[in-house]
Design a protein around this motif. Sequence first.
Motif, short mmCIF file in Angstrom:
data_model
loop_
_atom_site.label_atom_id
_atom_site.label_comp_id
_atom_site.label_asym_id
_atom_site.label_seq_id
_atom_site.Cartn_x
_atom_site.Cartn_y
_atom_site.Cartn_z
N ALA A 143 0.84 -1.21 0.00
CA ALA A 143 0.00 0.00 0.00
C ALA A 143 0.87 1.25 0.00
N ILE A 144 1.94 1.23 0.76
CA ILE A 144 2.84 2.39 0.81
C ILE A 144 3.49 2.62 -0.55
N CYS A 145 3.94 1.54 -1.17
CA CYS A 145 4.55 1.66 -2.50
C CYS A 145 3.58 2.29 -3.49
N ARG A 146 2.38 1.78 -3.50
CA ARG A 146 1.39 2.28 -4.47
C ARG A 146 1.09 3.75 -4.22
N THR A 147 0.99 4.13 -2.95
CA THR A 147 0.66 5.51 -2.64
C THR A 147 1.82 6.45 -3.00
N LEU A 148 3.03 6.03 -2.69
CA LEU A 148 4.20 6.83 -3.04
C LEU A 148 4.27 7.05 -4.55
N LYS A 149 4.04 5.98 -5.29
CA LYS A 149 4.08 6.09 -6.76
C LYS A 149 3.02 7.06 -7.25
N PHE A 150 1.82 6.92 -6.69
CA PHE A 150 0.72 7.79 -7.10
C PHE A 150 1.08 9.26 -6.85
N ALA A 151 1.77 9.47 -5.74
CA ALA A 151 2.14 10.85 -5.39
C ALA A 151 3.25 11.38 -6.28
N GLY A 152 3.87 10.51 -7.04
CA GLY A 152 4.87 10.98 -7.99
C GLY A 152 6.31 10.62 -7.66
N HIS A 153 6.50 9.82 -6.62
CA HIS A 153 7.86 9.43 -6.28
C HIS A 153 8.31 8.24 -7.11
N LYS A 154 9.63 8.08 -7.19
CA LYS A 154 10.15 6.87 -7.79
C LYS A 154 10.28 5.82 -6.68
N VAL A 155 9.75 4.65 -6.93
CA VAL A 155 9.71 3.64 -5.88
C VAL A 155 10.35 2.34 -6.38
N THR A 156 11.18 1.75 -5.54
CA THR A 156 11.67 0.41 -5.82
C THR A 156 11.26 -0.49 -4.67
N SER A 157 10.40 -1.44 -4.97
CA SER A 157 10.01 -2.38 -3.92
C SER A 157 10.99 -3.55 -3.94
N ASP A 158 11.47 -3.89 -2.78
CA ASP A 158 12.51 -4.92 -2.71
C ASP A 158 12.15 -5.96 -1.65
N ASN A 159 12.04 -7.18 -2.10
CA ASN A 159 11.73 -8.27 -1.18
C ASN A 159 13.04 -8.89 -0.70
N HIS A 160 13.43 -8.52 0.50
CA HIS A 160 14.71 -8.96 1.07
C HIS A 160 14.51 -10.33 1.72
N ILE A 161 14.36 -11.33 0.89
CA ILE A 161 13.98 -12.64 1.42
C ILE A 161 15.10 -13.31 2.23
N GLY A 162 14.70 -14.11 3.19
CA GLY A 162 15.66 -14.87 3.99
C GLY A 162 15.98 -16.18 3.29
N ASP A 163 16.98 -16.13 2.43
CA ASP A 163 17.29 -17.31 1.63
C ASP A 163 18.67 -17.85 1.96
N TRP A 164 19.19 -17.50 3.13
CA TRP A 164 20.58 -17.85 3.43
C TRP A 164 20.71 -18.29 4.88
N GLY A 165 19.60 -18.51 5.51
CA GLY A 165 19.63 -18.73 6.96
C GLY A 165 19.75 -20.19 7.36
N THR A 166 19.62 -20.42 8.64
CA THR A 166 19.80 -21.75 9.21
C THR A 166 18.79 -22.77 8.67
N GLN A 167 17.64 -22.27 8.16
CA GLN A 167 16.65 -23.24 7.71
C GLN A 167 17.18 -24.06 6.54
N PHE A 168 18.14 -23.49 5.78
CA PHE A 168 18.67 -24.27 4.66
C PHE A 168 19.53 -25.43 5.11
N GLY A 169 20.25 -25.24 6.20
CA GLY A 169 21.00 -26.35 6.76
C GLY A 169 20.06 -27.48 7.15
N MET A 170 18.92 -27.10 7.71
CA MET A 170 17.96 -28.11 8.15
C MET A 170 17.37 -28.84 6.96
N ILE A 171 17.08 -28.08 5.93
CA ILE A 171 16.51 -28.72 4.75
C ILE A 171 17.53 -29.61 4.06
N ILE A 172 18.75 -29.14 4.00
CA ILE A 172 19.80 -29.95 3.36
C ILE A 172 19.98 -31.26 4.15
#
Length: 655
Positions: A143-172
């Motif tokens: 919602a914030i991204c959409r509103t910022l864009k509407f207002a005229g700002h340049k927006v980059t939405s970035d999904n900083h996913i947790g793809d390097w954590g301990t859960q990978f050791g468990m899955i491996i």
Amino acid sequence: MSILQTIKSRFATALEPLTDDVGPLLDMIRSSQDAKFGDFQANCAMSLSKQLGKPPRDIATDIVAMLDVSDFCEPPEIAGPGFINLKLKDAWICERADAIAGDDRLGVEPVAEPKHVVVDFSSPNVAKPMHVGHLRSSVIGDAICRTLKFAGHKVTSDNHIGDWGTQFGMIIYGYRNFVNEAAYAEDAVGELARLYKLVNQLSDYHAAKTKLPVLQQKATQLQAELQQSTADADPADKKANRKLKSQQKGVKDTLDAIKSAEEKIAELDTDAERLALANAHPDIAKLARLETSKLHAGDADNQQLWSQFLPACLTALDRVYQQLNVEFDLTLGESYYNPMLADVVSSLKDKDLARDSDGAVCVFVEGHNAPFIVQKTDGAYTYATTDLATIQYRVNELKADEILYVVDKRQSEHFNLLFQTCERWGFQNLKCQHVSFGTVMGPDGKPFKTRSGDNVGLESLIDEAISRAGQIVAENDDNKPGGPVLSAAQRAEVAEIVGVGGIKYADLHHSRDSDYEFQWEKMLATTGDTATYMQYAFARICGIFREVGVERRSLTESAGNLMLTCPEERALALQLIQFDQAIEGVLNDYRPHVMTSWLFETANKFSSFYGNPNCSVKNASSEEIKASRLILCDLMARALKTGLSLLGIETAEVM
RNA sequence: GCCCCGAUAGCUCAACUGGAUAGAGCAGCCGCCUUCUAAGCGGCAGGUUGCAGGUUCGAUCCCUGCUCGGGGUACCA
């Protein structure tokens, strides 16, 4: 210029002779809380009273004498201790409304100085199923991204996913030891999730086994101490009372921990197959951690597995985002920054910001007891390091002016440390804000936990919402006076729009800081202050146009003759010409619930208009009035659609 | 121990950052479908804003103390 700005500029002229600093006084001009006081109110006379040593009502009189608003307001009134109340002229409201009637931006001018804002939100850990706790960040951030864009700002939405954590050791580890090849071929993510859960369960079992006797001993000891303190207690001694309380809490916490450990053990003791697995892997937790370290150290086999698992996990996430209609410009997970971490630490050391402490590399920040740890004793980097590397990347490569972190408020101390470290590190021109939000609580009043098994999964929540909405859609369609009008495909489409919109709105309409209690019924509700209410109002407007036989689009050219013939029309028009205030309100401190309130009020005013036979469009007393009401309806429809779209909520023409 | 945050109607939440008689939605009660979609409209009822002080024209909001609850607090992210 917006209405409020217009009024403020007139007040600025009137106030200048009275004071040096008009800024704070102008902030005291706002729309009235109660319509009976007029449309706008200025509260500055009271606060000037002390400064000027005159009664506030006299000052109000002075201000009004200097104030020139006669071109668009009725004569100002002074009320109560010294409120100055303004009522807009109907003709002026019509003029403003006519001006935005053909405008898709509803009179909102793009910001004068656009900034590049990176919005960091959602950020789930991959390879774990998403649950309702992940909803807030995704929905608020979007919602914030959409509103910022509407207002005229340049927006980059970035999904900083947790793809390097301990859960990978468990899955491996799980993959190497327990994988079901057939299931993996059939549904990789489902199988990985099962493996994660299994490894977690087995580790927890062993941990519980070792902890249990210790906990029991601790409980006995604490209970004995508590008994002693209770016996000695002097009810008048506050300090002793407080100690007693804290001891009671200690006992309760320990007993809870025992109960939880016992449950984890019982879970396996009743499952012979699992128990055998657990006994065959006594060191599972340690070994899983080892797999993580190997992965981070660049072990070829583990990296191969990681790059095999990741795409499947991302596909699973995408499915949820697609259902939620949430999009990202970038998905750069923690792993992306891995190669930069060593340089971050050495740079911090070079600038004398970080130093060794108990074997770890830490940045100490004034006012905080806990340090910001950028490298652990075992040499591994932390998420603090990753976050610093991420900031560096966003400023140097993406050229960000501002970064927003839409993250749980429990991490506020982390962001405090991060931002301060970052400023000292050399990013003084960067503006960072932790857009924090409250915790989603379970029905027991406790937060949903990320690790426990039985959380409400996000996918099942969405499916349930759509299916319930489907029932309501069908029921209402069947009960229409002239019989059903929706095809099966339309029903399905409306169900999705209503179901998903409902979930989003249920989250967004809370003030983001406060915790809220998750309740199925509230998430799925379709009456009252819900997205459905707005969507329904929109569909009813579309219905009017169908009934009257006029295309909404055809109005955009012919706008210009709005008339206010009843109080409902006036209230509606006045509301609509203040759409820009809702946008401003959201962006002021990134609070989407300002928009939900505005939308609810707006839809409310429409419903009153719609429900009043005197305001009928179809049966208006003249063609001029009919045309005027159609313009108002179109403006209303556009406002609802636009406002909802800024929240990521869709609308349907028929429902 | 230290540091944050919260407590508002039976329930879930607002209150535009110090403004007028604290507002909504659910739940409850009473009315309204031969007239543009009743997923709606109109009305009633519901409050010592946790407690006690203080600051001022004015306090849910700011200050102090207390009660209750939550979170964080050196190598999880």
